[in-house]
Design a protein around this motif. Structure first.
Motif, PDB file in Angstrom:
ATOM      1  N   GLN A 129      -7.818   0.629  -5.614  1.00  0.00           N
ATOM      2  CA  GLN A 129      -7.975   1.835  -4.800  1.00  0.00           C
ATOM      3  C   GLN A 129      -8.070   1.474  -3.320  1.00  0.00           C
ATOM      4  N   GLY A 130      -7.353   2.214  -2.479  1.00  0.00           N
ATOM      5  CA  GLY A 130      -7.604   2.138  -1.050  1.00  0.00           C
ATOM      6  C   GLY A 130      -8.828   2.985  -0.748  1.00  0.00           C
ATOM      7  N   PHE A 131      -9.286   2.961   0.506  1.00  0.00           N
ATOM      8  CA  PHE A 131     -10.286   3.909   1.009  1.00  0.00           C
ATOM      9  C   PHE A 131     -11.715   3.655   0.516  1.00  0.00           C
ATOM     10  N   GLY A 180       0.834   5.406   0.373  1.00  0.00           N
ATOM     11  CA  GLY A 180       0.017   6.519   0.869  1.00  0.00           C
ATOM     12  C   GLY A 180       0.104   7.752  -0.018  1.00  0.00           C
ATOM     13  N   GLY A 181      -0.585   8.808   0.427  1.00  0.00           N
ATOM     14  CA  GLY A 181      -0.721  10.031  -0.365  1.00  0.00           C
ATOM     15  C   GLY A 181       0.582  10.660  -0.809  1.00  0.00           C
ATOM     16  N   SER A 196      -6.970   3.844   3.510  1.00  0.00           N
ATOM     17  CA  SER A 196      -6.257   2.948   2.587  1.00  0.00           C
ATOM     18  C   SER A 196      -5.434   1.894   3.336  1.00  0.00           C
ATOM     19  N   GLU A 211      -8.916   8.499  -5.156  1.00  0.00           N
ATOM     20  CA  GLU A 211      -8.274   7.189  -5.360  1.00  0.00           C
ATOM     21  C   GLU A 211      -8.516   6.691  -6.785  1.00  0.00           C
ATOM     22  N   THR A 252      -7.759  14.441  -1.242  1.00  0.00           N
ATOM     23  CA  THR A 252      -8.955  14.148  -0.433  1.00  0.00           C
ATOM     24  C   THR A 252      -9.383  15.395   0.346  1.00  0.00           C
ATOM     25  N   LYS A 285       0.836  -1.199   0.000  1.00  0.00           N
ATOM     26  CA  LYS A 285       0.000   0.000   0.000  1.00  0.00           C
ATOM     27  C   LYS A 285       0.871   1.250   0.000  1.00  0.00           C
ATOM     28  N   SER A 331      -3.435   5.227  -2.320  1.00  0.00           N
ATOM     29  CA  SER A 331      -4.226   6.344  -1.788  1.00  0.00           C
ATOM     30  C   SER A 331      -4.369   7.377  -2.895  1.00  0.00           C
TER      31      SER A 331
END
Ligand code: ADP
Ligand code: ASP
Ligand code: MG
Length: 442
Positions: free
Chosen positions: A180-182, A7-8, A199, A120, A42, A5, A36
């Motif tokens: 996609q996470g989230f 992240g942003g 995520s 995402e 977001t 995974k 993410s």
């Protein structure tokens, strides 16, 4: 099969996406890559939604335009050739057309969730365009088709497993999947999400559903630190945490992990690694069932806590009193974090104030109710620290100047929690950094 995974910040710039492509193609193991949204997206989508909920279409339009401009710049650097620039343009067109259309639709909670999902969707589709330009064979799996939550917003692992396996079977020989996470689908069949930072939770749920070999959380720091690096100077990465320790830290405020992200991996005993996209050779943190390392590992803090005290002389020797109190919280679906009791009073903390007025009204039947807002829970986490009296001594010696409102000790073998006023939170974390870890502020 392993789960990776990002992240942003790990996908937050075109060069970072290039780096992610290098990391996921470094070995040939079959993997699902969970992304993410590009960092900041977001937040902007939440802002757009807020403008719309207030009927401010001009404000929303302005934010949509700014976001689109930033993505135009992004794709300009992400891909080189005109064919793939066109493909990336198509992705932007689809999602920004959607955002422009919603300006004309009346606002609803369901629409809000659709708006938040765009981040995402954009990151995974743009990343897919880049992978294609690089000739990296891959498949994009839409999270909305397998990540489901029930009426209580709880993920449905059984369902997720069945759907994911069906989807993977369709792609027989493929080795690299992007998702996609989230994002998820709720019990009403609408697009929904796993809450901020979700995520991590997506990755852990996918890892659990597929009984993956490991779940790697790639972020912007080399592992879980012993204290919050945003608030305290001089923090250090922790090499190893047990599942229970990591779950306590995540739940009690260590932002690096979504609060619920550990239990799915723990349930299936899947090691979770926290690694740094910007420094991939760094050791990071391994979260596993290993509980051999003793002592304090880390502290974390959670803000926005409300303490409620119910004082009643009728509590004296009255069985069933606590049950009646807890039933009020159950009725209003409000979880309790900390509890302390004395002969005549009980104090509890909550982090969700939505039903507070109704809760107070019902509790007043049982006694005098006092409410303290703007509190923070500070948690000290480490294996078996509760049986080590030295830790407790050090905690209180470090905090002799602090007004501690509640203490929770003995509830779990690896957590000591303190309730302090929010304005003292940073000071408490700093003093514990010194008192427990011998780390001085620089
Ligand atoms: P991502 O976008 O990769 O999900 P997050 O911003 O959600 O990253 O989480 C990483 C951030 O969490 C770090 O940059 C750091 O500022 C913050 N953080 C808070 N507490 C801790 C901790 N104990 N250890 C490491 N990072 C922490
Ligand atoms: N993009 C979502 C958020 O910013 C989910 C995540 O990043 O984990 O909260
Ligand atoms: Mg995060």
């Amino acid at each position: 099969m392993k789960i990776m995974k990002f992240g942003g910040t790990s996908v937050g710039q075109p060069q970072r996406m290039h780096q992610v492509a290098n990391l996921i193609t470094a070995d040939k193991e079959e993997k699902i890559v969970v992304l993410s949204a590009v960092s900041g997206t977001t937040n902007t989508l939440i802002d757009i939604s807020l403008h719309l909920s207030r009927g401010d279409k001009t404000g929303a339009q302005q934010k949509i335009n700014e976001l689109e401009n930033s993505y135009q710049q992004f794709i300009y650097e992400l891909v080189k050739t005109s064919a793939f620039k066109n493909a990336a343009q198509e992705v932007l067109k689809e999602h920004f057309e959607f955002l422009n259309i919603i300006l004309k639709i009346s606002y609803s909670e369901a629409l809000n969730k659709d708006i938040l999902a765009q981040g995402e969707l954009l990151s995974t589709k743009l990343f897919s365009v880049y992978l294609s330009e690089q000739d990296v064979q891959h498949v994009v799996l839409p999270a909305i088709e397998f990540m489901t939550i029930d009426v209580d917003d709880e993920p449905q692992i059984g369902n997720i497993k069945v759907r994911l396996l069906q989807m993977l079977q369709q792609y027989g020989q493929e080795k690299l999947f992007i998702t996609q996470g989230f994002i998820c689908r709720n019990a009403k069949g609408e697009v929904d999400n796993l809450k901020r930072g979700g995520s991590d939770y997506s990755a852990s749920l996918i890892a659990a559903a597929l009984e993956a070999s490991s779940c790697e959380i790639w972020t912007d720091i080399s592992g879980m630190h012993n204290n919050d690096p945003r608030l305290v100077d001089h923090t250090l990465p922790v090499e190893q945490l047990s599942f229970d320790e990591a779950a306590e830290l995540a739940y009690f405020g260590a932002k690096i992990l979504h609060p619920a992200s550990i239990w799915p991996a723990q349930q299936y005993n899947i090691p979770v690694k926290i690694l740094n996209t910007m420094e991939p050779q760094a050791k990071g943190t391994l979260i596993s069932e290993d509980i051999s390392s003793k002592g304090v590992k880390a502290v974390a803090a959670k803000d926005g806590i409300t303490a409620i005290k119910i004082k009643s002389s009728r509590m004296l020797l009255a069985y069933g009193f606590l049950r009646k109190i807890f039933e009020v919280f159950e009725k209003y679906r409000t979880p309790i974090d900390m509890i302390t009791t004395s002969e005549v009073a009980v104090s509890v903390t909550i982090d969700n104030e939505i039903a507070l007025d109704k809760i107070i009204k019902e509790l007043e039947v049982f006694g005098i109710v006092d409410v303290d807002r703007e509190q923070a829970i500070v948690s000290i986490v480490g294996n078996e620290i509760v049986s080590d009296t030295d830790t407790l001594k050090k905690v209180f010696n470090s905090l002799s100047n602090i007004d501690v409102r509640m203490v929770s000790y003995g509830g779990s073998a690896h957590n000591i929690s303190l309730l302090v006023s929010s304005h003292q939170k940073v000071q408490v974390l700093q003093q514990l950094n010194n008192g427990l870890f011998g780390l001085w502020p620089t």
